[in-house]
Design an enzyme around this catalytic site. Sequence first.
Site, PDB file in Angstrom:
ATOM      1  N   ASN A   9       0.877  -1.171   0.000  1.00 18.00           N
ATOM      2  CA  ASN A   9       0.000   0.000   0.000  1.00 18.00           C
ATOM      3  C   ASN A   9       0.916   1.222   0.000  1.00 18.00           C
ATOM      4  O   ASN A   9       1.460   1.591   1.033  1.00 18.00           O
ATOM      5  CB  ASN A   9      -0.886  -0.029   1.261  1.00 18.00           C
ATOM      6  CG  ASN A   9      -1.710   1.238   1.412  1.00 18.00           C
ATOM      7  OD1 ASN A   9      -1.802   2.048   0.483  1.00 18.00           O
ATOM      8  ND2 ASN A   9      -2.314   1.421   2.581  1.00 18.00           N
ATOM      9  N   LYS A  11       0.228   4.256  -0.385  1.00 20.27           N
ATOM     10  CA  LYS A  11      -0.386   5.490   0.151  1.00 20.27           C
ATOM     11  C   LYS A  11      -0.040   6.654  -0.805  1.00 20.27           C
ATOM     12  O   LYS A  11       0.014   6.450  -2.020  1.00 20.27           O
ATOM     13  CB  LYS A  11       0.075   5.737   1.581  1.00 20.27           C
ATOM     14  CG  LYS A  11      -0.149   4.483   2.446  1.00 20.27           C
ATOM     15  CD  LYS A  11       0.024   4.713   3.904  1.00 20.27           C
ATOM     16  CE  LYS A  11      -0.208   3.390   4.646  1.00 20.27           C
ATOM     17  NZ  LYS A  11      -0.123   3.523   6.083  1.00 20.27           N
ATOM     18  N   HIS A  97      -9.689   1.848   5.204  1.00 20.94           N
ATOM     19  CA  HIS A  97      -8.380   2.045   5.840  1.00 20.94           C
ATOM     20  C   HIS A  97      -8.511   3.064   6.973  1.00 20.94           C
ATOM     21  O   HIS A  97      -9.253   4.035   6.863  1.00 20.94           O
ATOM     22  CB  HIS A  97      -7.363   2.527   4.800  1.00 20.94           C
ATOM     23  CG  HIS A  97      -5.964   2.444   5.317  1.00 20.94           C
ATOM     24  ND1 HIS A  97      -5.444   3.388   6.169  1.00 20.94           N
ATOM     25  CD2 HIS A  97      -5.010   1.500   5.149  1.00 20.94           C
ATOM     26  CE1 HIS A  97      -4.203   3.033   6.490  1.00 20.94           C
ATOM     27  NE2 HIS A  97      -3.919   1.892   5.885  1.00 20.94           N
ATOM     28  N   GLY A 173       2.306   2.452  10.709  1.00 20.07           N
ATOM     29  CA  GLY A 173       3.293   3.519  10.527  1.00 20.07           C
ATOM     30  C   GLY A 173       4.014   3.912  11.806  1.00 20.07           C
ATOM     31  O   GLY A 173       4.695   4.938  11.848  1.00 20.07           O
ATOM     32  N   SER A 213       3.094  -1.980  10.347  1.00 23.84           N
ATOM     33  CA  SER A 213       4.550  -2.101  10.512  1.00 23.84           C
ATOM     34  C   SER A 213       5.089  -3.485  10.181  1.00 23.84           C
ATOM     35  O   SER A 213       6.006  -3.977  10.833  1.00 23.84           O
ATOM     36  CB  SER A 213       4.974  -1.661  11.923  1.00 23.84           C
ATOM     37  OG  SER A 213       4.611  -0.313  12.132  1.00 23.84           O
TER      38      SER A 213
HETATM   39  P1  PGA Z   1       2.555   0.390   7.623  1.00 20.47           P
HETATM   40  O1  PGA Z   1       1.112   0.631   6.948  1.00 20.47           O
HETATM   41  O2  PGA Z   1       3.066  -0.923   7.086  1.00 20.47           O
HETATM   42  O3  PGA Z   1       3.395   1.554   7.183  1.00 20.47           O
HETATM   43  O4  PGA Z   1       2.342   0.336   9.091  1.00 20.47           O
HETATM   44  C1  PGA Z   1       0.209  -0.408   6.758  1.00 20.47           C
HETATM   45  C2  PGA Z   1      -1.072   0.128   6.182  1.00 20.47           C
HETATM   46  O5  PGA Z   1      -1.472   1.225   6.568  1.00 20.47           O
HETATM   47  O6  PGA Z   1      -1.732  -0.505   5.323  1.00 20.47           O
END
Ligand code: PGA
Length: 253
Positions: A9, A11, A97, A173, A213
């Site tokens: 993802n 983003k 999300h 995140g 994460s």
């Molecule tokens: P992250 O995000 O791996 O950076 O924690 C996961 C997500 O929001 O789908």
Amino acid sequence: MRKIIIAGNWKMNKAFSEAEDFMVELTDFLNVKKLGKVEVVVCSPSPYLEMASDFASENRVFIGAQNVNENDFGAYTGEISASMLASMEIDYCIIGHSERRKYYHETDDLINSKLKKLQEFEVVPILCIGETLEEREKGITEQVILSQLTKTLTNIKINNDLVIAYEPVWAIGTGRTATPQQAQEIHFLIRKWISEKFSSEISNSISILYGGSMKPENIRELLHQPDIDGGLIGGASLDIEKFKAMINTAVEL
Ligand code: PGA
């Protein structure tokens, strides 16, 4: 046999040329790889979907959008409809999300409408659910998960056309990952609910991804859990080497 899905993802990240370079490297890598039951998905920003889907048609990577509007078409400036995604042969779309729930005030009812639209146009929804830190500390994680499932899946029929992503909001995140046991507990709860609400056949065939994460250092232990069928990966999916390493781990399991 359930699919193991490794979904990136992105983003709101990457310039167009960076996205293109990533797709070239990824498809070069996948071309010489035996993937078995592993499916690789890239959820790119909307303006790059067409470019990304050109790689999908030649190779073995599937493409997902990160959002969809609940209406068919019309005066909704800046939005994208499920029919548009379908017309570009986009395979998946993330909905629910936590960033959309938090920054754009998306509710379970709205997510339910988006889900129906995606199903109508045969784009597979990746439905995200997860509790906040406050909810976990209050001891109401299970209630929150069951309520999100109940509301977002109201009046929905499912076959194999749904992917669920359990993403504890406190792990997204933040560098803080749910322990494999914490994640497994909730994945099991989700699968049990699907079995009761729909059927055991559906619950056994549906892929439930973990998100929050996930990275090369922790993916192996998470994927070893019986009810974790892959990952929805944000930060670590932006780096092609890390993404390849995570695909390798999934393939080796
Ligand atoms: P992250 O995000 O791996 O950076 O924690 C996961 C997500 O929001 O789908």
